[in-house]
Write an enzyme that holds these catalytic residues in place. Structure first.
Site, PDB file in Angstrom:
ATOM      1  CE  LYS A 160      -9.132  -5.575   2.990  1.00  0.00           C
ATOM      2  NZ  LYS A 160      -8.867  -4.304   3.373  1.00  0.00           N
TER       3      LYS A 160
HETATM    4  N1  PMP Z   1      -7.021  -2.651   8.943  1.00  0.00           N
HETATM    5  C1  PMP Z   1      -7.573  -2.289   7.883  1.00  0.00           C
HETATM    6  C2  PMP Z   1      -8.988  -1.338   8.277  1.00  0.00           C
HETATM    7  C3  PMP Z   1      -7.284  -2.517   6.667  1.00  0.00           C
HETATM    8  O1  PMP Z   1      -7.919  -2.019   5.759  1.00  0.00           O
HETATM    9  C4  PMP Z   1      -6.214  -3.402   6.385  1.00  0.00           C
HETATM   10  C5  PMP Z   1      -5.877  -3.613   4.976  1.00  0.00           C
HETATM   11  N2  PMP Z   1      -6.420  -4.862   4.484  1.00  0.00           N
HETATM   12  C6  PMP Z   1      -5.661  -3.908   7.620  1.00  0.00           C
HETATM   13  C7  PMP Z   1      -5.899  -3.515   8.738  1.00  0.00           C
HETATM   14  C8  PMP Z   1      -4.437  -4.838   7.495  1.00  0.00           C
HETATM   15  O2  PMP Z   1      -4.907  -6.163   6.970  1.00  0.00           O
HETATM   16  P1  PMP Z   1      -3.938  -7.326   6.101  1.00  0.00           P
HETATM   17  O3  PMP Z   1      -2.631  -7.273   6.732  1.00  0.00           O
HETATM   18  O4  PMP Z   1      -4.913  -8.570   5.988  1.00  0.00           O
HETATM   19  O5  PMP Z   1      -3.875  -6.564   4.734  1.00  0.00           O
END
Ligand code: PMP
Length: 308
Positions: A160
């Site tokens: 991320k």
């Molecule tokens: N995909 C992307 C590109 C994101 O930025 C997020 C948000 N964090 C998610 C999916 C969802 O991930 P999570 O459920 O861990 O927040």
């Protein structure tokens, strides 16, 4: 628009201080090259319990540490230390409202060369009051983006990493400026990937389907939770390639993520999904999810960490 409260207490350079005092030098490596990895967690305030519940805090910090590993970072804090800083910060702010936590590790040296090795890393954390990020009271109007999701071998989406979010920002702005709420990415193979900041699910003939993890998606913690929850409710869930046209003929579709929560999709590329209302499976999952995150579901209480 969600604004940060500059008077809130944040954490930077090893200490708690007001957000307005947490600043970096303009020649910081992370600012120049997007060499930062971040997390995004939600705390849900339950007024009846007078408690703030943070959703899957250990999973979020474990993912952050893995993102850091991909980026050859040496995080100055362990996952356990970052967790305890987060809880302490929530208490210091005495949060009694839904709150988004943004922890991150960044390459903090004042360094000119775009590389990963031999650069120091710092940890910081700030918060934003946050209710809905996407409007969950109505269906999302979406469009497949003209931007492709970045390939694993270009910028790994499993990390991320802030630099990778240029891709999300391009797609989100294109969608919103064209009158939609959100974008849907295809990966470089042309298969469905995810939204700009959320994973996507569709329902076809009572089977819940989501693009598998090799579709250039972020390994979403909400995605994993929805899969586990849906299976526990007796639904069959399949992780596989999803073709673009399946988006047009599915019975239901929804996004999920920390920001998005469970946000149902009413329209994709001007095709109405189902009858244009939230579908029965999406609605059951959404309602259950809302109960869980607010600390009202004993079966999934282990996903929450109480701040007070
Ligand atoms: N995909 C992307 C590109 C994101 O930025 C997020 C948000 N964090 C998610 C999916 C969802 O991930 P999570 O459920 O861990 O927040």
């Amino acid at each position: 628009m969600t604004a940060t409260d500059q008077n809130s207490i944040a954490y930077h350079a090893g200490e708690f201080k007001t957000l307005r005092d947490c600043n970096v030098n303009i020649s910081t490596h992370a600012l120049q090259y997007g060499t930062m990895v971040f997390g995004g967690l939600r705390g849900y305030y339950n007024a009846a319990h007078d408690n703030l519940y943070i959703f899957r805090i250990d999973d979020h910090y474990n993912r952050l540490v893995k993102s850091a590993r991909i980026m050859q970072m040496n995080p100055p804090k362990t996952a356990a230390e970052m967790k305890s800083i987060t809880l302490e910060l929530a208490r210091k702010n005495n949060f009694r409202t839904n709150t988004y936590f943004r922890p991150f590790i960044y390459k903090s040296d004042l360094q000119l060369s775009p590389r990963l090795h031999d650069i120091h890393d710092a940890f910081a954390l700030y918060t934003v009051p946050l209710n809905d990020y996407l409007d969950t009271t109505r269906g999302m109007r979406t469009a497949v983006s003209s931007w492709r999701r970045i390939d694993e071998n270009i910028i790994p989406t499993r990390a991320k990493a802030s630099g990778g979010y240029i891709n999300s920002a391009l797609a989100k702005s294109e969608a919103v400026q064209n009158g939609f709420d959100e974008a849907i990415f295809l990966d470089m193979r042309g298969m469905v990937s995810e939204g700009s900041a959320e994973n996507i699910f569709i329902v076809r003939e009572n089977t819940i389907i989501t693009p598998h993890l090799a579709s250039a998606v972020l390994e979403g913690i909400t995605r994993r939770s929805i899969i586990e929850l849906a299976r526990s409710m007796g639904y069959s869930v399949v992780e596989r390639d999803v073709a673009r046209a399946e988006l047009y003929i599915c019975d239901e579709a929804f996004f999920c993520g920390t920001g998005a929560q469970v946000a149902w999709i009413a329209e994709i590329d001007r095709r109405v999904i189902g009858d244009g209302n939230i579908g029965p499976i999406s609605s059951k999952l959404r309602d259950r999810f809302v109960n869980i995150v607010n600390g009202e579901d004993p079966e999934f209480k282990h996903w929450l960490t109480a701040v007070y």
